[in-house]
Design a protein around this motif. Sequence first.
Motif, short mmCIF file in Angstrom:
data_model
loop_
_atom_site.label_atom_id
_atom_site.label_comp_id
_atom_site.label_asym_id
_atom_site.label_seq_id
_atom_site.Cartn_x
_atom_site.Cartn_y
_atom_site.Cartn_z
N GLN A 51 8.96 5.39 11.08
CA GLN A 51 9.92 6.28 11.75
C GLN A 51 9.34 7.69 11.89
O GLN A 51 9.44 8.31 12.97
N LEU A 52 8.73 8.19 10.82
CA LEU A 52 8.15 9.54 10.87
C LEU A 52 6.94 9.60 11.80
O LEU A 52 6.71 10.61 12.46
N THR A 53 6.19 8.52 11.85
CA THR A 53 5.03 8.49 12.75
C THR A 53 5.46 8.50 14.20
O THR A 53 4.86 9.17 15.06
N ASN A 54 6.52 7.77 14.50
CA ASN A 54 7.02 7.73 15.88
C ASN A 54 7.56 9.08 16.35
O ASN A 54 7.69 9.31 17.56
N LEU A 55 7.87 9.96 15.41
CA LEU A 55 8.39 11.29 15.77
C LEU A 55 7.29 12.26 16.19
O LEU A 55 7.58 13.35 16.68
N ILE A 56 6.04 11.88 16.00
CA ILE A 56 4.93 12.79 16.32
C ILE A 56 4.87 13.02 17.84
O ILE A 56 4.90 12.07 18.63
N THR A 57 4.80 14.28 18.23
CA THR A 57 4.74 14.63 19.65
C THR A 57 3.41 15.28 20.04
O THR A 57 3.06 15.34 21.22
N ALA B 257 0.83 -1.20 0.00
CA ALA B 257 0.00 0.00 0.00
C ALA B 257 0.86 1.25 0.00
O ALA B 257 2.01 1.23 0.43
N ARG B 258 0.29 2.33 -0.50
CA ARG B 258 0.92 3.64 -0.33
C ARG B 258 0.31 4.28 0.92
O ARG B 258 -0.90 4.40 1.03
N ILE B 259 1.17 4.68 1.83
CA ILE B 259 0.75 5.11 3.16
C ILE B 259 1.07 6.59 3.32
O ILE B 259 2.11 7.07 2.90
N HIS C 154 5.57 3.91 -0.35
CA HIS C 154 5.59 2.46 -0.17
C HIS C 154 6.56 2.06 0.95
O HIS C 154 6.55 0.91 1.38
N ASP C 155 7.39 2.98 1.39
CA ASP C 155 8.43 2.68 2.37
C ASP C 155 7.83 2.64 3.77
O ASP C 155 7.70 3.67 4.45
N ARG C 156 7.47 1.45 4.22
CA ARG C 156 6.82 1.33 5.53
C ARG C 156 7.78 1.69 6.67
O ARG C 156 7.36 2.26 7.67
#
Length: 317
Positions: A146-152, A120-122, A139-141
């Motif tokens: 990694q970018l999602t984990n950076l959300i504060t 999937a494209r996320i 496509h790079d899960r």
Amino acid sequence: MKFAHPEWIAVAWGLAILAGGVLFLLHKRHLGILSWLPQNTRLAFPLVRTLLRGLLFVSLLLAWIEPVINIKKVGDKQADRIVWYLLDVSASMQTQDVAHNRISVAKEAIVASIKRMAGARIGVILFSNSALVQVPLTHDRAAAIQLTNLITGQELAAGPAQLRQALLLAHKRTVSATQKNEKAANIIIISDGEVEPENYASILYRFKQDGAIIWTVAVGTEQGGFIPNILNTGDPVLSKTQLSGFEPIKKYFNEQTLALTTSPKNAFVNIEDKFVYSLNSSDNERDSFSLRAFFLVLAILLGLGIYFARPYQAIEG
């Protein structure tokens, strides 16, 4: 591997057992006819011919019940699913009525869902009183996680949550990243429901026309909790989950709001099973490939092999 006609499998087993008995009798007959030949010759020709006959019959049976394999490929060349996660990062999402707070639980659920999104494209969009793309469609899960984990939760101003800007941004990015007939996206909105009343019916209409589906996920509890007062100014504010904030979307797409309070790792599994594809029906049919033609060709080749592996020709020679 599956079978196009599974109801015939029991009959095929019966025919296979019957054919096995017939082949055994034929094999014994050949051995009797050629009993005067040397031991190595006597065993070679009848055995080979019996095996070829057995394979021929099995090939015909398989062609009859028609094995089907899934040849769907996962990769950048696949016309694939588009999944947007729209995450509310307004001040109320810092409330700690779920551990550690609402944003933490939502992030955990999103990361777990991304791990299951093979092919999937996320994308991830954050929204408060404005919206920004945290994860562009990819496509790079690993990068998406990694970018999602950076959300504060501090990425945007701590104003009241407004869905309109987030939906507009998701629609704009979907249209720009896809072909004309490939706009069907899957939108998951994760929020506590404390959103500003807005009129975004026109945006919902555009999504629906494109074949998209929007799901709403409520984070938090009915009892609620106090929003952390970071600057220590004013009285603490109580925040509760407001399911009414999801009503316009629920009515438009006829999908119930999912409650996200526990087990975030499996929270989205039920709605993931319903994800639409940015493919038309004829493209979906290509995911399955029948092996009937293969087994018919194999049967023809085995028939030729049986004809040329004739023990009587060997005797005359």
